[in-house]
Scaffold this motif. Structure first.
Motif, PDB file in Angstrom:
ATOM      1  N   THR A  80      21.562  44.326  20.802  1.00 44.58           N
ATOM      2  CA  THR A  80      20.969  45.663  20.931  1.00 44.58           C
ATOM      3  C   THR A  80      21.669  46.721  20.080  1.00 44.58           C
ATOM      4  O   THR A  80      21.250  47.873  20.078  1.00 44.58           O
ATOM      5  CB  THR A  80      20.950  46.117  22.404  1.00 44.58           C
ATOM      6  OG1 THR A  80      22.286  46.186  22.902  1.00 44.58           O
ATOM      7  CG2 THR A  80      20.114  45.168  23.263  1.00 44.58           C
ATOM      8  N   ALA A  81      22.698  46.325  19.345  1.00 43.17           N
ATOM      9  CA  ALA A  81      23.395  47.277  18.476  1.00 43.17           C
ATOM     10  C   ALA A  81      22.404  47.869  17.478  1.00 43.17           C
ATOM     11  O   ALA A  81      21.618  47.161  16.860  1.00 43.17           O
ATOM     12  CB  ALA A  81      24.537  46.591  17.732  1.00 43.17           C
ATOM     13  N   GLY A  82      22.426  49.176  17.377  1.00 45.20           N
ATOM     14  CA  GLY A  82      21.565  49.850  16.420  1.00 45.20           C
ATOM     15  C   GLY A  82      20.147  50.102  16.915  1.00 45.20           C
ATOM     16  O   GLY A  82      19.344  50.703  16.203  1.00 45.20           O
ATOM     17  N   VAL A  83      19.827  49.638  18.115  1.00 48.47           N
ATOM     18  CA  VAL A  83      18.487  49.877  18.665  1.00 48.47           C
ATOM     19  C   VAL A  83      18.448  51.302  19.218  1.00 48.47           C
ATOM     20  O   VAL A  83      19.301  51.698  20.014  1.00 48.47           O
ATOM     21  CB  VAL A  83      18.152  48.867  19.792  1.00 48.47           C
ATOM     22  CG1 VAL A  83      16.840  49.225  20.474  1.00 48.47           C
ATOM     23  CG2 VAL A  83      18.107  47.453  19.225  1.00 48.47           C
ATOM     24  N   THR A  84      17.487  52.062  18.784  1.00 47.30           N
ATOM     25  CA  THR A  84      17.327  53.439  19.260  1.00 47.30           C
ATOM     26  C   THR A  84      16.905  53.409  20.721  1.00 47.30           C
ATOM     27  O   THR A  84      15.969  52.706  21.089  1.00 47.30           O
ATOM     28  CB  THR A  84      16.257  54.176  18.426  1.00 47.30           C
ATOM     29  OG1 THR A  84      16.675  54.151  17.054  1.00 47.30           O
ATOM     30  CG2 THR A  84      16.089  55.609  18.891  1.00 47.30           C
ATOM     31  N   ARG A  85      17.638  54.155  21.542  1.00 47.10           N
ATOM     32  CA  ARG A  85      17.312  54.227  22.969  1.00 47.10           C
ATOM     33  C   ARG A  85      16.260  55.300  23.179  1.00 47.10           C
ATOM     34  O   ARG A  85      16.332  56.384  22.616  1.00 47.10           O
ATOM     35  CB  ARG A  85      18.555  54.542  23.805  1.00 47.10           C
ATOM     36  CG  ARG A  85      19.735  53.592  23.591  1.00 47.10           C
ATOM     37  CD  ARG A  85      19.338  52.152  23.932  1.00 47.10           C
ATOM     38  NE  ARG A  85      20.330  51.209  23.449  1.00 47.10           N
ATOM     39  CZ  ARG A  85      21.004  50.391  24.220  1.00 47.10           C
ATOM     40  NH1 ARG A  85      20.833  50.394  25.506  1.00 47.10           N
ATOM     41  NH2 ARG A  85      21.866  49.565  23.687  1.00 47.10           N
ATOM     42  N   VAL A  86      15.274  54.995  24.014  1.00 49.80           N
ATOM     43  CA  VAL A  86      14.185  55.908  24.315  1.00 49.80           C
ATOM     44  C   VAL A  86      14.190  56.168  25.814  1.00 49.80           C
ATOM     45  O   VAL A  86      14.255  55.220  26.610  1.00 49.80           O
ATOM     46  CB  VAL A  86      12.830  55.309  23.878  1.00 49.80           C
ATOM     47  CG1 VAL A  86      11.680  56.240  24.228  1.00 49.80           C
ATOM     48  CG2 VAL A  86      12.838  54.995  22.385  1.00 49.80           C
ATOM     49  N   SER A  87      14.125  57.429  26.203  1.00 57.32           N
ATOM     50  CA  SER A  87      14.142  57.791  27.618  1.00 57.32           C
ATOM     51  C   SER A  87      13.043  57.056  28.384  1.00 57.32           C
ATOM     52  O   SER A  87      11.910  56.945  27.915  1.00 57.32           O
ATOM     53  CB  SER A  87      13.957  59.303  27.757  1.00 57.32           C
ATOM     54  OG  SER A  87      13.960  59.661  29.117  1.00 57.32           O
ATOM     55  N   GLY A  88      13.396  56.522  29.559  1.00 59.03           N
ATOM     56  CA  GLY A  88      12.433  55.815  30.395  1.00 59.03           C
ATOM     57  C   GLY A  88      12.227  54.365  30.009  1.00 59.03           C
ATOM     58  O   GLY A  88      11.405  53.671  30.603  1.00 59.03           O
ATOM     59  N   THR A  89      12.979  53.918  29.007  1.00 60.85           N
ATOM     60  CA  THR A  89      12.860  52.525  28.573  1.00 60.85           C
ATOM     61  C   THR A  89      14.241  51.871  28.529  1.00 60.85           C
ATOM     62  O   THR A  89      15.273  52.549  28.599  1.00 60.85           O
ATOM     63  CB  THR A  89      12.228  52.397  27.169  1.00 60.85           C
ATOM     64  OG1 THR A  89      13.143  52.877  26.187  1.00 60.85           O
ATOM     65  CG2 THR A  89      10.906  53.142  27.076  1.00 60.85           C
ATOM     66  N   GLN A  90      14.226  50.563  28.400  1.00 62.27           N
ATOM     67  CA  GLN A  90      15.447  49.784  28.186  1.00 62.27           C
ATOM     68  C   GLN A  90      15.160  48.777  27.078  1.00 62.27           C
ATOM     69  O   GLN A  90      14.021  48.314  26.939  1.00 62.27           O
ATOM     70  CB  GLN A  90      15.849  49.018  29.458  1.00 62.27           C
ATOM     71  CG  GLN A  90      16.326  49.882  30.584  1.00 62.27           C
ATOM     72  CD  GLN A  90      16.701  49.058  31.813  1.00 62.27           C
ATOM     73  OE1 GLN A  90      16.279  47.929  31.994  1.00 62.27           O
ATOM     74  NE2 GLN A  90      17.504  49.665  32.676  1.00 62.27           N
ATOM     75  N   ALA A 106      18.943  38.362  19.153  1.00 57.97           N
ATOM     76  CA  ALA A 106      17.637  38.250  19.811  1.00 57.97           C
ATOM     77  C   ALA A 106      16.618  39.210  19.214  1.00 57.97           C
ATOM     78  O   ALA A 106      16.966  40.175  18.538  1.00 57.97           O
ATOM     79  CB  ALA A 106      17.797  38.549  21.301  1.00 57.97           C
ATOM     80  N   SER A 107      15.355  38.961  19.522  1.00 57.70           N
ATOM     81  CA  SER A 107      14.301  39.944  19.271  1.00 57.70           C
ATOM     82  C   SER A 107      14.483  41.034  20.320  1.00 57.70           C
ATOM     83  O   SER A 107      14.676  40.731  21.499  1.00 57.70           O
ATOM     84  CB  SER A 107      12.928  39.284  19.438  1.00 57.70           C
ATOM     85  OG  SER A 107      11.907  40.264  19.439  1.00 57.70           O
ATOM     86  N   VAL A 108      14.462  42.286  19.911  1.00 55.87           N
ATOM     87  CA  VAL A 108      14.691  43.393  20.848  1.00 55.87           C
ATOM     88  C   VAL A 108      13.566  44.408  20.698  1.00 55.87           C
ATOM     89  O   VAL A 108      13.183  44.759  19.594  1.00 55.87           O
ATOM     90  CB  VAL A 108      16.051  44.084  20.590  1.00 55.87           C
ATOM     91  CG1 VAL A 108      16.268  45.238  21.558  1.00 55.87           C
ATOM     92  CG2 VAL A 108      17.192  43.082  20.696  1.00 55.87           C
ATOM     93  N   ARG A 109      13.062  44.843  21.863  1.00 52.91           N
ATOM     94  CA  ARG A 109      12.059  45.912  21.861  1.00 52.91           C
ATOM     95  C   ARG A 109      12.267  46.754  23.115  1.00 52.91           C
ATOM     96  O   ARG A 109      12.633  46.236  24.163  1.00 52.91           O
ATOM     97  CB  ARG A 109      10.670  45.291  21.749  1.00 52.91           C
ATOM     98  CG  ARG A 109       9.780  45.354  22.884  1.00 52.91           C
ATOM     99  CD  ARG A 109       8.368  44.787  22.699  1.00 52.91           C
ATOM    100  NE  ARG A 109       8.099  43.959  21.550  1.00 52.91           N
ATOM    101  CZ  ARG A 109       7.096  43.096  21.465  1.00 52.91           C
ATOM    102  NH1 ARG A 109       6.242  42.959  22.452  1.00 52.91           N
ATOM    103  NH2 ARG A 109       6.921  42.382  20.391  1.00 52.91           N
ATOM    104  N   ASN A 110      12.050  48.055  22.986  1.00 54.38           N
ATOM    105  CA  ASN A 110      12.148  48.946  24.139  1.00 54.38           C
ATOM    106  C   ASN A 110      10.902  48.785  24.999  1.00 54.38           C
ATOM    107  O   ASN A 110       9.782  48.832  24.490  1.00 54.38           O
ATOM    108  CB  ASN A 110      12.280  50.405  23.686  1.00 54.38           C
ATOM    109  CG  ASN A 110      13.651  50.711  23.157  1.00 54.38           C
ATOM    110  OD1 ASN A 110      14.653  50.379  23.783  1.00 54.38           O
ATOM    111  ND2 ASN A 110      13.723  51.328  21.991  1.00 54.38           N
ATOM    112  N   ILE A 111      11.138  48.556  26.300  1.00 54.34           N
ATOM    113  CA  ILE A 111      10.043  48.468  27.271  1.00 54.34           C
ATOM    114  C   ILE A 111      10.410  49.347  28.460  1.00 54.34           C
ATOM    115  O   ILE A 111      11.552  49.793  28.587  1.00 54.34           O
ATOM    116  CB  ILE A 111       9.767  47.019  27.721  1.00 54.34           C
ATOM    117  CG1 ILE A 111      10.958  46.428  28.481  1.00 54.34           C
ATOM    118  CG2 ILE A 111       9.388  46.152  26.522  1.00 54.34           C
ATOM    119  CD1 ILE A 111      10.675  45.079  29.123  1.00 54.34           C
TER     120      ILE A 111
END
Length: 142
Positions: A80-90, A106-111
């Motif tokens: 998850t390094a470098g993944v932009t965090r979005v409020s209300g998501t993980q 891994a494949s990473v996506r905010n959900i």
């Protein structure tokens, strides 16, 4: 980033191939643990979609459980390094950090946070009492 995802996928495939060979050798000697975990679209639709998308890209469906929480945390941090965090998501990872095949790539996506917690709860409940090294197939369902 498509190039970064392609590199993550390449590493995941190499690791999965190596682990599958080791698991097959272990099963041949009678030391075989295999389970299936279903993530239902009705309970965790964003997680299920991410699983289907990641597997369609080539990430493995059969994974190797690693009961070491320190190693899982390290894989999660790396993935998850470098993944932009979005409020209300993980950030959701596939393969999940509890599995060796995550490998920190891994494949990473905010959900949505709720969806991620539901799918994590399903996986966690199904891993209770499962020995390290057990081969877990993750599939989606209705």
């Amino acid at each position: 980033n498509p190039d970064q995802l392609a590199e993550r996928l390449k590493k995941a495939k190499e690791l999965a191939s190596s682990l599958a060979k080791a698991a097959a050798a272990s099963c041949a000697t009678g030391n075989c643990c295999q389970r299936t975990i279903v993530i239902p679209y009705s309970r965790a639709p964003e997680s299920a979609k991410h699983i289907d998308d990641a597997q369609a890209m080539g990430f493995p469906s059969t994974l190797t459980y690693d009961a070491n929480p320190v190693a899982a945390a390290a894989r999660r941090r790396s993935s998850t390094a470098g993944v932009t965090r979005v409020s209300g998501t993980q950030p959701d990872e596939y393969p999940p950090a509890a599995f060796v095949e995550n490998g920190g790539f891994a494949s990473v996506r905010n959900i949505s946070t709720r969806d991620n917690q539901v799918s994590g709860g399903i996986i966690g409940a199904n891993l209770k009492g499962v020995p390290p090294g057990c081969r877990i197939t993750i599939v989606t369902g209705p």
